[in-house]
Design a protein around this motif. Structure first.
Motif, PDB file in Angstrom:
ATOM      1  N   GLY A 143       9.994  -3.807  -0.164  1.00 38.14           N
ATOM      2  CA  GLY A 143      10.343  -4.377   1.134  1.00 38.14           C
ATOM      3  C   GLY A 143      10.701  -3.362   2.196  1.00 38.14           C
ATOM      4  N   ALA A 144      10.121  -2.167   2.127  1.00 33.86           N
ATOM      5  CA  ALA A 144      10.431  -1.137   3.126  1.00 33.86           C
ATOM      6  C   ALA A 144       9.873  -1.543   4.486  1.00 33.86           C
ATOM      7  N   ASN A 145      10.479  -1.005   5.517  1.00 30.71           N
ATOM      8  CA  ASN A 145      10.005  -1.210   6.883  1.00 30.71           C
ATOM      9  C   ASN A 145       8.781  -0.313   7.085  1.00 30.71           C
ATOM     10  N   LEU A 146       7.596  -0.891   6.972  1.00 27.98           N
ATOM     11  CA  LEU A 146       6.369  -0.088   6.963  1.00 27.98           C
ATOM     12  C   LEU A 146       6.093   0.579   8.304  1.00 27.98           C
ATOM     13  N   ALA A 147       6.407  -0.105   9.409  1.00 18.58           N
ATOM     14  CA  ALA A 147       6.161   0.504  10.719  1.00 18.58           C
ATOM     15  C   ALA A 147       7.030   1.742  10.900  1.00 18.58           C
ATOM     16  N   HIS A 148       8.290   1.642  10.512  1.00 19.46           N
ATOM     17  CA  HIS A 148       9.197   2.798  10.609  1.00 19.46           C
ATOM     18  C   HIS A 148       8.753   3.901   9.654  1.00 19.46           C
ATOM     19  N   ALA A 149       8.398   3.536   8.436  1.00 18.42           N
ATOM     20  CA  ALA A 149       7.954   4.534   7.457  1.00 18.42           C
ATOM     21  C   ALA A 149       6.710   5.260   7.948  1.00 18.42           C
ATOM     22  N   ARG A 176       3.052  19.446   1.763  1.00 19.88           N
ATOM     23  CA  ARG A 176       2.735  18.380   2.722  1.00 19.88           C
ATOM     24  C   ARG A 176       2.606  17.032   2.034  1.00 19.88           C
ATOM     25  N   SER A 177       1.983  17.010   0.867  1.00 24.78           N
ATOM     26  CA  SER A 177       1.803  15.758   0.135  1.00 24.78           C
ATOM     27  C   SER A 177       3.147  15.193  -0.325  1.00 24.78           C
ATOM     28  N   LEU A 178       4.028  16.057  -0.795  1.00 27.61           N
ATOM     29  CA  LEU A 178       5.351  15.608  -1.235  1.00 27.61           C
ATOM     30  C   LEU A 178       6.157  15.064  -0.052  1.00 27.61           C
ATOM     31  N   LEU A 179       6.098  15.754   1.082  1.00 26.38           N
ATOM     32  CA  LEU A 179       6.805  15.304   2.275  1.00 26.38           C
ATOM     33  C   LEU A 179       6.281  13.955   2.745  1.00 26.38           C
ATOM     34  N   THR A 180       4.959  13.789   2.721  1.00 25.49           N
ATOM     35  CA  THR A 180       4.347  12.524   3.127  1.00 25.49           C
ATOM     36  C   THR A 180       4.828  11.375   2.242  1.00 25.49           C
ATOM     37  N   ALA A 181       4.847  11.598   0.949  1.00 23.21           N
ATOM     38  CA  ALA A 181       5.294  10.555   0.018  1.00 23.21           C
ATOM     39  C   ALA A 181       6.755  10.201   0.248  1.00 23.21           C
ATOM     40  N   ALA A 182       7.598  11.211   0.423  1.00 21.90           N
ATOM     41  CA  ALA A 182       9.025  10.961   0.628  1.00 21.90           C
ATOM     42  C   ALA A 182       9.273  10.221   1.938  1.00 21.90           C
ATOM     43  N   ALA A 183       8.519  10.584   2.984  1.00 25.70           N
ATOM     44  CA  ALA A 183       8.687   9.904   4.266  1.00 25.70           C
ATOM     45  C   ALA A 183       8.318   8.427   4.157  1.00 25.70           C
ATOM     46  N   GLY A 184       7.279   8.128   3.388  1.00 28.58           N
ATOM     47  CA  GLY A 184       6.876   6.742   3.220  1.00 28.58           C
ATOM     48  C   GLY A 184       7.836   5.916   2.394  1.00 28.58           C
ATOM     49  N   LEU A 185       8.633   6.593   1.557  1.00 29.84           N
ATOM     50  CA  LEU A 185       9.510   5.876   0.621  1.00 29.84           C
ATOM     51  C   LEU A 185      10.996   6.075   0.900  1.00 29.84           C
ATOM     52  N   HIS A 186      11.345   6.751   1.975  1.00 31.40           N
ATOM     53  CA  HIS A 186      12.733   7.179   2.142  1.00 31.40           C
ATOM     54  C   HIS A 186      13.727   6.034   2.280  1.00 31.40           C
ATOM     55  N   GLU A 187      13.262   4.834   2.679  1.00 34.26           N
ATOM     56  CA  GLU A 187      14.208   3.733   2.869  1.00 34.26           C
ATOM     57  C   GLU A 187      14.050   2.611   1.841  1.00 34.26           C
ATOM     58  N   VAL A 188      13.321   2.839   0.762  1.00 29.37           N
ATOM     59  CA  VAL A 188      13.129   1.752  -0.208  1.00 29.37           C
ATOM     60  C   VAL A 188      14.442   1.315  -0.846  1.00 29.37           C
TER      61      VAL A 188
END
Length: 520
Positions: free
Chosen positions: A344-350, A376-388
């Protein structure tokens, strides 16, 4: 079974993507929740909500929004957030137009509303409003090679000219129905002289720009406004029942003039008894006077009514943006998106934080900062999941995020990579990495350094979307003798504060960071 459905319902592909948008106008505020259908901006409306905020009534002598106006705005935004959350859409993109755009305290009112409700109204220019309205109207009626759109709001009248896809010329004039009512109408019913004064003001304001929007052979003129819809419904009804929809209906300029005269002869009470006029009885005369004068000035004999307007344009733009984002993901990144949706993460914010983090990372590399190939790949993944972790609780959600990432079954990542992504999410807020943190201390020295440096980037990126408005963009990042200078455009005051507050780890890893706003 029900829990699984709720967790996975917001789909990963444009065919079932859900989006919520809202616009805050001078007379009313609207929420639109829709689901994408295929490609090309097609969608199905799931729910709508209209709140008559009437901010135009809540202005003091200096034009500032009063406390009553703030209360109305926050109440509307709260209702919008509740309804969108119930529809499975955690984020609402909110744009504010003339009322907040022109109020001297409009930015402060928007910021307080964001802090109180969690929805930050982004104040857009009249030109931006016209572009989006043109986009929305173009998906409601069939646009040809040359179209001129007139969009009448409570505070302003936008003109837009363009082809089938987008507007190429946009103009915003302060001729809105509420504004002109307050400026010129003193009697009830209004006098002919008062209506004539409105029409003279409209012609005078348009005169320097008339050639830009004048009707040419083959030009289609389109009207988009509540006033136009109400007028079209009355004309189509002919004294009987008005049609369910007036989208695509043609209205004759001569007929509009006759209707204006008819309504002018009535008092507000009589006008309010007409179907479709009930809630705009006080402003319909001024609105029709402006539209009729503008159509005559442009040489238009008739116009087509579009029920698509600003919020539909916002919706189409957001659906396209998300479709482009999803379509460009690798299989590994799609696994991240699947996990973010599941929790249920906020996809627009992510998505926006991911874009900001990638941009900051790329600029660091350009200045000579070195990172391993996987960074870069690790940062991208963390940014997409940081608020889960917010699915567990807001408090300490950074720690909950790390736990969920470790156990989510991310595909395409080795165990070591999953642990690094988890720790990056762990340090996107609150305190930075410390040797006393067991999981961090257990990492090899090189990985500890990588986590700390990438977390510094993620924290600033997250801070730059503190408002969740999705408007901040990096203009430049420059290494200075004393540290780093970061210039951003489109950032709200809350975003700037967020980035500055979260620049502590950046300062430790790269040197002091100064964040400034740019109007360009």
């Amino acid at each position: 079974m029900r829990e699984d459905t709720a967790m996975t319902f917001p789909a990963r592909y444009p065919g079932a993507m859900r989006v919520a948008v809202a616009d805050v106008g001078t007379n009313s505020s609207h929420l639109l929740i829709a689901e994408a259908r295929g490609e090309g901006g097609n969608y199905r409306v799931l729910d709508v909500l209209k709140d008559r905020t009437r901010l135009g009534e809540c202005l003091d002598a200096a034009g500032k929004v009063t406390l009553e106006g703030e209360v109305r705005l926050q109440r509307a935004l709260t209702r919008f957030r509740q309804l969108s959350a119930a529809a499975g859409v955690p984020e609402v993109q909110v744009y504010a137009t003339s009322a907040l755009r022109e109020a001297p305290n409009g930015a402060e009112v928007a910021e307080r509303a964001g802090q109180e409700t969690g929805l930050y109204p982004v104040i857009i220019s009249g030109e931006r409003e016209g572009e989006l309205t043109y986009l929305g109207a173009g998906h409601s009626v069939d646009f040809g090679e040359d179209n001129v759109l007139l969009d009448l709001g409570g505070g302003s009248l936008e003109f837009a000219r363009g082809g089938p896809e987008r507007a190429s010329d946009v103009l915003s004039l302060p001729l809105g129905a509420i504004r002109m009512t307050r400026a010129h109408l003193r009697n009830e019913p209004p006098t002919r002289q008062e209506v004539q004064a409105i029409q003279n003001a409209a012609r005078g304001a348009l005169a320097p720009h008339r050639e830009r929007f004048a009707v040419r052979p083959g030009t289609q003129v389109v009207l988009s406004s509540g006033t136009a819809e109400a007028a079209a419904a009355l004309l189509a009804a002919g004294g009987g029942r008005p049609p369910v929809s007036v989208n695509g209906c043609s209205v004759n300029t001569v007929q509009l003039g006759a209707l204006l005269e008819r309504l002018r002869d009535m008092n507000a009470g009589s006008r309010a008894r007409l179907p479709g006029i009930e809630r705009r009885a006080e402003i319909i005369v001024a609105g029709l006077a402006v539209l009729h004068a503008a159509l005559e000035a442009l040489g238009a004999r008739e116009a087509v009514v579009s029920e698509g307007a600003l919020r539909e344009g916002m919706l189409i733009e957001e659906l396209r943006r998300q479709a482009t984002y999803v379509g460009g993901l690798s299989a590994r990144q799609r696994s991240v998106l699947t996990t973010a949706e599941r929790f249920g993460a906020n996809l627009a914010h992510a998505r926006h934080v991911t874009e900001l983090a990638r941009d900051l990372f790329a600029r660091l590399v350009q200045t000579g900062e070195r990172f391993p190939e996987e960074a870069r790949s690790l940062l991208t993944a963390a940014a997409g999941l940081h608020e889960v972790g917010q699915i567990v609780s807001q408090s300490a959600h950074h720690k909950h995020a790390a736990y969920l990432i470790r156990h989510a079954g991310l595909r395409g990542f080795a165990p070591r990579e999953i642990e690094l992504v988890a720790q990056l999410a762990r340090y996107h807020r609150r305190g930075g990495p410390k040797p006393t943190h067991p999981e961090y201390a257990a990492l090899p020295p090189a990985d500890r350094g990588l986590v700390s440096r990438l977390a510094a980037v993620l924290r600033v990126a997250d801070g730059l979307d503190r408002s969740h408005a999705g408007q901040a963009h990096v203009r430049y990042l420059t290494r200075m003798p004393w540290g780093w200078a970061l210039s951003v455009s489109g950032a709200t005051p809350l975003d700037l504060v967020g980035a500055r507050d979260k620049a502590d780890l950046w300062g430790r890893e790269f040197g002091p960071l100064t964040v400034t706003a740019s109007n360009r």
